[in-house]
Design an enzyme around this catalytic site. Structure first.
Site, PDB file in Angstrom:
ATOM      1  N   SER A  74       0.745  -1.156   0.038  1.00 34.23           N
ATOM      2  CA  SER A  74      -0.048  -0.074  -0.052  1.00 34.23           C
ATOM      3  C   SER A  74       0.889   1.162   0.014  1.00 34.23           C
ATOM      4  CB  SER A  74      -1.085   0.030   1.179  1.00 34.23           C
ATOM      5  OG  SER A  74      -1.838   1.060   0.914  1.00 34.23           O
ATOM      6  N   ASP A 132     -10.331  -5.436  -3.616  1.00 34.90           N
ATOM      7  CA  ASP A 132      -9.670  -4.501  -2.590  1.00 34.90           C
ATOM      8  C   ASP A 132     -10.373  -3.222  -2.086  1.00 34.90           C
ATOM      9  OD1 ASP A 132      -7.708  -2.485  -1.347  1.00 34.90           O
ATOM     10  OD2 ASP A 132      -6.140  -3.303  -2.637  1.00 34.90           O
ATOM     11  N   HIS A 161      -7.272  -6.037   0.664  1.00 37.77           N
ATOM     12  CA  HIS A 161      -5.851  -5.259   0.609  1.00 37.77           C
ATOM     13  C   HIS A 161      -4.470  -5.774   1.310  1.00 37.77           C
ATOM     14  CE1 HIS A 161      -3.979  -1.399   0.231  1.00 37.77           C
ATOM     15  NE2 HIS A 161      -3.679  -1.382   1.218  1.00 37.77           N
TER      16      HIS A 161
END
Length: 252
Positions: free
Chosen positions: A93, A194, A224
């Site tokens: 991320s 996600d 995610h």
């Protein structure tokens, strides 16, 4: 500020090939700990720092900005290179965005990139109002624990601090604009489902980088935080193989 149990940084000293792993926004090293330990067990040198403001309280994170997070990542990279290591940088991320920024700023120091659901684009409509909202309210509900698998729990804040979030979006814009500067070998692992970072973010990375060596892996059974999800073994195995390939000695 006391560190939350489990949010401690991790490091292991192994061979002359090193992996620097970077966690996500409002998360902590806990989300990448298994990944780090897997690579350490294979004999790699591993660094998994705790980024400023993370792993303590969301209020402390609200006092930090993206240059603070990037400075720690950069310091770890430069330290590894200075000690003679060949370095692959990986991130989840926001950690993926920071990894991309390192590749943009230090193209000669990275052997490769491993990105898991990297954040360079967000589609939350509330972000448009962030410049105003961050002065009116301190936080939004948290974005952590987007995990499909039952059992694992991400050690992340239950609130999203808005001053830090505004800076986070600034990081993404900077990284997105400079994607053509990324030429390092790239392993991109992304989840089609996600609920934090949209699939368009990984698509933007694939479309924007200049890397000629790109491996695209779909994590079909994860959300995610794929490093804690069903596809974590795939991340470990594909990442380790990638690191071995891009750091292998060039035949005479």
């Amino acid at each position: 500020m006391p560190i939350l149990p489990g949010a401690e940084p991790f490091q292991a000293d192994g061979g002359d090939v090193a992996v620097l792993l970077l966690h996500g926004f409002t998360g902590s090293p806990q989300s990448l700990r298994d990944w780090a330990e897997h690579h350490a067990a294979a004999g790699l040198t591993v660094r998994l720092p705790r980024l400023p403001g993370h792993g303590t309280t969301w209020q402390e994170l609200n006092l930090t900005r993206w240059p603070d997070w990037y400075a720690v990542a950069e310091r770890e990279l430069l330290g590894l290179v200075a000690s003679g290591h060949r370095v692959v940088v990986g991130g989840l991320s926001m950690g993926g965005a920071l990894a991309l920024r390192l590749a943009q700023e230090h193209p000669d120091l990275l052997e490769g990139l491993v990105l898991v659901n990297p954040a360079v684009l967000l589609e939350d409509r509330r972000l448009v109002l962030l410049p105003v909202l961050r002065h009116l309210v301190g936080s939004f509900p948290g974005i952590g624990n987007d995990v499909r698998k039952e059992g694992p729990v991400e050690l992340a804040y239950d609130r999203t601090p808005l001053h830090a979030a505004a800076s986070f979006t600034g990081l993404l814009g900077t990284v997105r604009a400079d994607l053509p500067r990324v030429g390092a070998p790239l392993l991109l692992l992304h989840s089609p489902q996600d609920h934090v970072v949209p699939p368009s973010s990984s698509a933007a990375v694939l479309a924007g980088v200049s890397s000629s060596d790109v491996t695209d892996v779909v994590l079909a059974d994860s959300y995610h935080v794929a490093t804690l999800d069903h596809d974590a073994p795939t991340i470990h195995e594909r990442s380790l193989a990638f690191v071995g390939r891009v750091t292998a000695p060039v035949p005479a």
